[in-house]
Write a protein that holds these residues in place. Sequence first.
Motif, PDB file in Angstrom:
ATOM      1  N   HIS A   1       0.836  -1.205   0.000  1.00  0.00           N
ATOM      2  CA  HIS A   1       0.000   0.000   0.000  1.00  0.00           C
ATOM      3  C   HIS A   1       0.878   1.265   0.000  1.00  0.00           C
ATOM      4  CE1 HIS A   1      -3.169   2.807   1.156  1.00  0.00           C
ATOM      5  NE2 HIS A   1      -4.032   1.851   0.865  1.00  0.00           N
ATOM      6  N   PRO A   2       0.519   2.272  -0.800  1.00  0.00           N
ATOM      7  CA  PRO A   2       1.321   3.506  -0.794  1.00  0.00           C
ATOM      8  C   PRO A   2       1.448   4.129   0.596  1.00  0.00           C
ATOM      9  CG  PRO A   2      -0.129   3.488  -2.692  1.00  0.00           C
ATOM     10  CD  PRO A   2      -0.508   2.295  -1.864  1.00  0.00           C
TER      11      PRO A   2
ATOM     12  N   CYS B   1     -11.124   5.941  -2.096  1.00  0.00           N
ATOM     13  CA  CYS B   1     -10.039   5.546  -1.187  1.00  0.00           C
ATOM     14  C   CYS B   1      -9.752   6.717  -0.256  1.00  0.00           C
ATOM     15  CB  CYS B   1      -8.798   5.195  -2.011  1.00  0.00           C
ATOM     16  SG  CYS B   1      -7.327   5.043  -0.977  1.00  0.00           S
TER      17      CYS B   1
ATOM     18  N   PHE C   1      -7.268   7.426   1.372  1.00  0.00           N
ATOM     19  CA  PHE C   1      -5.889   7.924   1.322  1.00  0.00           C
ATOM     20  C   PHE C   1      -5.641   8.754   0.059  1.00  0.00           C
ATOM     21  CE2 PHE C   1      -1.216   7.034   0.649  1.00  0.00           C
ATOM     22  CZ  PHE C   1      -0.777   7.798   1.728  1.00  0.00           C
ATOM     23  N   HIS C   2      -6.650   8.832  -0.843  1.00  0.00           N
ATOM     24  CA  HIS C   2      -6.346   9.401  -2.165  1.00  0.00           C
ATOM     25  C   HIS C   2      -5.833  10.851  -2.120  1.00  0.00           C
ATOM     26  CE1 HIS C   2     -10.500  11.201  -2.602  1.00  0.00           C
ATOM     27  NE2 HIS C   2      -9.809  12.093  -3.274  1.00  0.00           N
TER      28      HIS C   2
ATOM     29  N   CYS D   1      -2.135  10.445  -1.685  1.00  0.00           N
ATOM     30  CA  CYS D   1      -1.443   9.323  -2.334  1.00  0.00           C
ATOM     31  C   CYS D   1      -0.660   9.778  -3.568  1.00  0.00           C
ATOM     32  CB  CYS D   1      -2.458   8.259  -2.752  1.00  0.00           C
ATOM     33  SG  CYS D   1      -1.671   6.835  -3.524  1.00  0.00           S
TER      34      CYS D   1
ATOM     35  N   GLU E   1       0.301   7.904  -5.896  1.00  0.00           N
ATOM     36  CA  GLU E   1       0.039   6.988  -7.019  1.00  0.00           C
ATOM     37  C   GLU E   1      -1.438   6.937  -7.394  1.00  0.00           C
ATOM     38  OE1 GLU E   1       2.342   3.269  -6.730  1.00  0.00           O
ATOM     39  OE2 GLU E   1       3.063   4.096  -4.832  1.00  0.00           O
ATOM     40  N   LYS E   2      -2.195   7.952  -6.995  1.00  0.00           N
ATOM     41  CA  LYS E   2      -3.647   7.857  -7.195  1.00  0.00           C
ATOM     42  C   LYS E   2      -4.014   7.874  -8.684  1.00  0.00           C
ATOM     43  CE  LYS E   2      -4.910  12.646  -6.708  1.00  0.00           C
ATOM     44  NZ  LYS E   2      -5.040  13.626  -5.671  1.00  0.00           N
ATOM     45  N   MET E   3      -5.124   7.182  -8.973  1.00  0.00           N
ATOM     46  CA  MET E   3      -5.629   7.090 -10.348  1.00  0.00           C
ATOM     47  C   MET E   3      -7.053   7.655 -10.358  1.00  0.00           C
ATOM     48  SD  MET E   3      -4.368   3.158 -10.855  1.00  0.00           S
ATOM     49  CE  MET E   3      -5.107   2.626  -9.343  1.00  0.00           C
TER      50      MET E   3
ATOM     51  N   CYS F   1      -9.631   6.193  -7.972  1.00  0.00           N
ATOM     52  CA  CYS F   1      -9.348   6.232  -6.529  1.00  0.00           C
ATOM     53  C   CYS F   1     -10.262   7.183  -5.761  1.00  0.00           C
ATOM     54  CB  CYS F   1      -7.894   6.609  -6.287  1.00  0.00           C
ATOM     55  SG  CYS F   1      -6.743   5.415  -6.995  1.00  0.00           S
TER      56      CYS F   1
ATOM     57  N   PRO G   1     -11.725   1.057  -2.526  1.00  0.00           N
ATOM     58  CA  PRO G   1     -11.232  -0.314  -2.756  1.00  0.00           C
ATOM     59  C   PRO G   1     -11.533  -1.201  -1.548  1.00  0.00           C
ATOM     60  CG  PRO G   1      -9.418   1.161  -2.203  1.00  0.00           C
ATOM     61  CD  PRO G   1     -10.644   2.008  -2.249  1.00  0.00           C
TER      62      PRO G   1
ATOM     63  N   CYS H   1      -6.279  -1.443  -2.086  1.00  0.00           N
ATOM     64  CA  CYS H   1      -5.749  -0.442  -3.023  1.00  0.00           C
ATOM     65  C   CYS H   1      -6.070  -0.842  -4.451  1.00  0.00           C
ATOM     66  CB  CYS H   1      -4.225  -0.343  -2.838  1.00  0.00           C
ATOM     67  SG  CYS H   1      -3.438   0.765  -4.015  1.00  0.00           S
ATOM     68  N   TRP H   2      -6.480   0.159  -5.273  1.00  0.00           N
ATOM     69  CA  TRP H   2      -6.833  -0.129  -6.665  1.00  0.00           C
ATOM     70  C   TRP H   2      -5.621  -0.516  -7.505  1.00  0.00           C
ATOM     71  CZ3 TRP H   2     -11.372  -1.577  -7.496  1.00  0.00           C
ATOM     72  CH2 TRP H   2     -12.477  -0.972  -6.903  1.00  0.00           C
ATOM     73  N   LEU H   3      -4.416  -0.242  -7.038  1.00  0.00           N
ATOM     74  CA  LEU H   3      -3.227  -0.648  -7.808  1.00  0.00           C
ATOM     75  C   LEU H   3      -3.183  -2.163  -8.005  1.00  0.00           C
ATOM     76  CD1 LEU H   3      -0.429   1.497  -6.120  1.00  0.00           C
ATOM     77  CD2 LEU H   3      -1.310   1.780  -8.441  1.00  0.00           C
TER      78      LEU H   3
HETATM   79 FE1  SF4 Z   1      -3.459   5.394  -3.743  1.00  0.00          FE
HETATM   80 FE2  SF4 Z   1      -5.527   4.731  -5.257  1.00  0.00          FE
HETATM   81 FE3  SF4 Z   1      -4.271   2.869  -3.866  1.00  0.00          FE
HETATM   82 FE4  SF4 Z   1      -5.757   4.676  -2.638  1.00  0.00          FE
HETATM   83  S1  SF4 Z   1      -6.470   3.116  -4.059  1.00  0.00           S
HETATM   84  S2  SF4 Z   1      -3.764   4.002  -2.040  1.00  0.00           S
HETATM   85  S3  SF4 Z   1      -5.366   6.481  -3.865  1.00  0.00           S
HETATM   86  S4  SF4 Z   1      -3.428   4.085  -5.560  1.00  0.00           S
END
Ligand code: SF4
Length: 322
Positions: free
Chosen positions: A250-251, A288, A290-291, A294, A296-298, A301, A306, A318-320
Amino acid sequence: MNDLLNIEDIQVQFHVWNRIYQAVDGVSFTIPRRKSVALVGESGCGKTVTALSIMRLLPRPQAHIKQGKIYFDNQDLLKMSLPRYQKYYRGRLIGMMFQDPHSVLNPVISIQTQITEHVKYHLKMKTSEILDKANNIFQLVNLPAGEDILKKYPHQLSGGQIQRLMIAMTLMTDPSLIIADEPTTALDVTIQRQILDLLVALKSERDLSYLLITHNLAIVHYLVDIVCIMYAGQIVEWGPCEAIFQEPLHPYTRGLLDSVLTISKETKTKIRGIPGMVPEACDFPSGCRFHPRCPEKMNICSKEMPMLSENKEHAVRCWLYG
Ligand code: SF4
């Protein structure tokens, strides 16, 4: 269920000034027998509230457990009457160590009286038997035996001694699980190390399990078998300690690890840290949680939350990872 502690989908809410704070939101984890589990995260992530839920010490009337189950040795702790829970579980089979022992001990009662009253509440033992046992346990935790400690008052002990005394008092009732909330945060680093060594030794000597609440990853690495990373009331990653440290997924976990200060003569590593703050439990962001912080957010997110993956060894929210 053969685990010592089993927490299923716990939700804890605080009602303050007409606002609802979702301090813990669907937390589930288990503590296998003779294993140590850590809840790790920044302040305000729900770690201590989770521990207080197990101890049934949530502040009333603001806080309540909205849903979920907590089993200890197959007994449903939340359905049990409070008197039964207080006599046979809290302080007996489930010990608790706090960051500030002075907040637990009575400053105007001698240590001997506090120990005997504590033990007599939980166990049928004579005063002489309790004092013999206390002296044996004092030796185990490297406290002076006899009246050196027993006749004193809490303010007459040093920080290291009082934390050892808390461990000794916890051990007096032969618990199977010790919940330790930041047990070494208030101590000097040298004393911290001694207390951690003691906890490690006691774990195998007395077949103990620990639930450690901390933000200190160095302590986690030293003491713990399984790590649950918490963020904004949820578990966002859990797994064996080695996996969390060597392959954090997780980021947020990676951010926590990047925030640890290391001392090396050869390299001056820059601490990256995590920008921003933990959101308030009455105002979580969509998707999410944490977005907003984060790196690495997409697109997805901020729209969809997630779920925690169903991997039985190492799970992540996490969506990653799909
Ligand atoms: Fe980051 Fe998206 Fe994973 Fe949340 S779901 S931790 S925002 S990459």
